[in-house]
Design an enzyme around this catalytic site. Structure first.
Site, mmCIF file in Angstrom:
data_model
loop_
_atom_site.group_PDB
_atom_site.id
_atom_site.type_symbol
_atom_site.label_atom_id
_atom_site.label_comp_id
_atom_site.label_asym_id
_atom_site.label_seq_id
_atom_site.Cartn_x
_atom_site.Cartn_y
_atom_site.Cartn_z
ATOM 1 N N ASN A 1 -2.667 -7.866 -12.433
ATOM 2 C CA ASN A 1 -3.478 -8.871 -13.119
ATOM 3 C C ASN A 1 -4.873 -8.382 -13.487
ATOM 4 O O ASN A 1 -5.566 -9.040 -14.256
ATOM 5 C CB ASN A 1 -3.574 -10.144 -12.277
ATOM 6 C CG ASN A 1 -2.224 -10.812 -12.113
ATOM 7 O OD1 ASN A 1 -1.239 -10.440 -12.741
ATOM 8 N ND2 ASN A 1 -2.181 -11.806 -11.255
ATOM 9 N N TYR B 1 5.502 -2.283 -3.607
ATOM 10 C CA TYR B 1 5.858 -2.663 -4.969
ATOM 11 C C TYR B 1 6.661 -1.588 -5.706
ATOM 12 O O TYR B 1 7.102 -1.809 -6.823
ATOM 13 C CB TYR B 1 4.593 -2.976 -5.771
ATOM 14 C CG TYR B 1 3.788 -4.097 -5.162
ATOM 15 C CD1 TYR B 1 4.212 -5.407 -5.265
ATOM 16 C CD2 TYR B 1 2.620 -3.837 -4.460
ATOM 17 C CE1 TYR B 1 3.486 -6.438 -4.697
ATOM 18 C CE2 TYR B 1 1.888 -4.860 -3.892
ATOM 19 C CZ TYR B 1 2.328 -6.155 -4.010
ATOM 20 O OH TYR B 1 1.613 -7.173 -3.439
ATOM 21 N N PHE C 1 -4.063 -3.438 -9.313
ATOM 22 C CA PHE C 1 -3.061 -4.490 -9.314
ATOM 23 C C PHE C 1 -2.899 -5.035 -10.731
ATOM 24 O O PHE C 1 -3.822 -5.015 -11.538
ATOM 25 C CB PHE C 1 -3.343 -5.605 -8.300
ATOM 26 C CG PHE C 1 -3.084 -5.153 -6.894
ATOM 27 C CD1 PHE C 1 -1.809 -5.230 -6.352
ATOM 28 C CD2 PHE C 1 -4.107 -4.618 -6.124
ATOM 29 C CE1 PHE C 1 -1.557 -4.794 -5.064
ATOM 30 C CE2 PHE C 1 -3.865 -4.185 -4.839
ATOM 31 C CZ PHE C 1 -2.584 -4.266 -4.303
ATOM 32 N N HIS D 1 8.383 -5.460 -11.760
ATOM 33 C CA HIS D 1 7.017 -5.547 -12.299
ATOM 34 C C HIS D 1 6.358 -4.171 -12.422
ATOM 35 O O HIS D 1 5.328 -4.036 -13.061
ATOM 36 C CB HIS D 1 6.182 -6.453 -11.401
ATOM 37 C CG HIS D 1 5.231 -7.358 -12.114
ATOM 38 N ND1 HIS D 1 5.417 -7.795 -13.407
ATOM 39 C CD2 HIS D 1 4.078 -7.923 -11.694
ATOM 40 C CE1 HIS D 1 4.419 -8.596 -13.749
ATOM 41 N NE2 HIS D 1 3.591 -8.683 -12.734
#
Length: 188
Positions: free
Chosen positions: A63, A14, A61, A19
């Site tokens: 969320n 990532y 993460f 994001h």
């Protein structure tokens, strides 16, 4: 003490994705102060301690970003001492928006933090990433890396500007002054 959370996802997969704007902004802010983000608390987060502030990157993460908030709320005197840096698709690439309070804007990491804090009344520093092209999924877009040279240059500039805004926030500059200096819509 001021606490600034930068939102993103852990892992090389990532790294540098849209994001992970919050992670990148805090990495750059830490560099301004000549400190490094270090893993803490069973690798639940990375943090950098400044004189009167903590920079925090949750490693749970995106969320589930709120899962680590309780470890820091006892160090915060008021919601005005707490800030979150995250990406925002409603802002064009190159856009930066600083605002106090508000909703989660569909950002699940931000929603997780609002729930953990029990209030939406904290500073948000939104980094504009724009919207996906027609036919491109939102997930693929936010977890993708900007390849367009012009947009990439704007994105890099806005990450630097957001880091300067975080630096000024932890140094005590008012929200109104930050908004006047840094809020912009972007051009793409």
């Amino acid at each position: 003490m001021k606490i600034v959370l930068g939102l993103g996802n852990p892992g090389e997969k990532y790294s540098h994705t849209r994001h992970n704007a919050g992670f990148e902004v805090l990495d750059r802010t830490a560099a301004f102060f000549h400190v490094k983000m270090k893993k803490r608390c069973f690798c639940l987060f990375r943090q950098a301690k400044l004189n009167d502030a903590l920079l925090v990157q949750p490693l749970t993460f995106m969320n589930r970003s709120g899962d680590v908030v309780h470890r820091f709320t006892s160090k915060v005197a008021s919601p005005g001492d707490f800030a979150v840096v995250c990406d925002n698709m409603d802002l064009a690439v190159g856009g930066l928006r600083i605002r106090m309070g508000g909703g989660a804007c569909g950002q699940k990491g931000l929603a997780s933090i609002c729930e953990a804090l029990g209030t939406p009344d904290f500073l948000r520093i939104y980094v504009g990433i724009g919207r996906p092209a027609d036919g491109e999924s939102v997930i693929d877009y936010v977890l993708g890396i900007e390849n367009d040279p012009e947009k990439k240059q704007l994105y890099e500039k806005i990450l630097e500007d957001a880091a300067r805004a975080v630096k000024k926030f932890v140094e005590g500059v008012s929200v109104e002054q930050l908004q006047q200096e840094f809020n912009r819509k972007g051009i793409l």
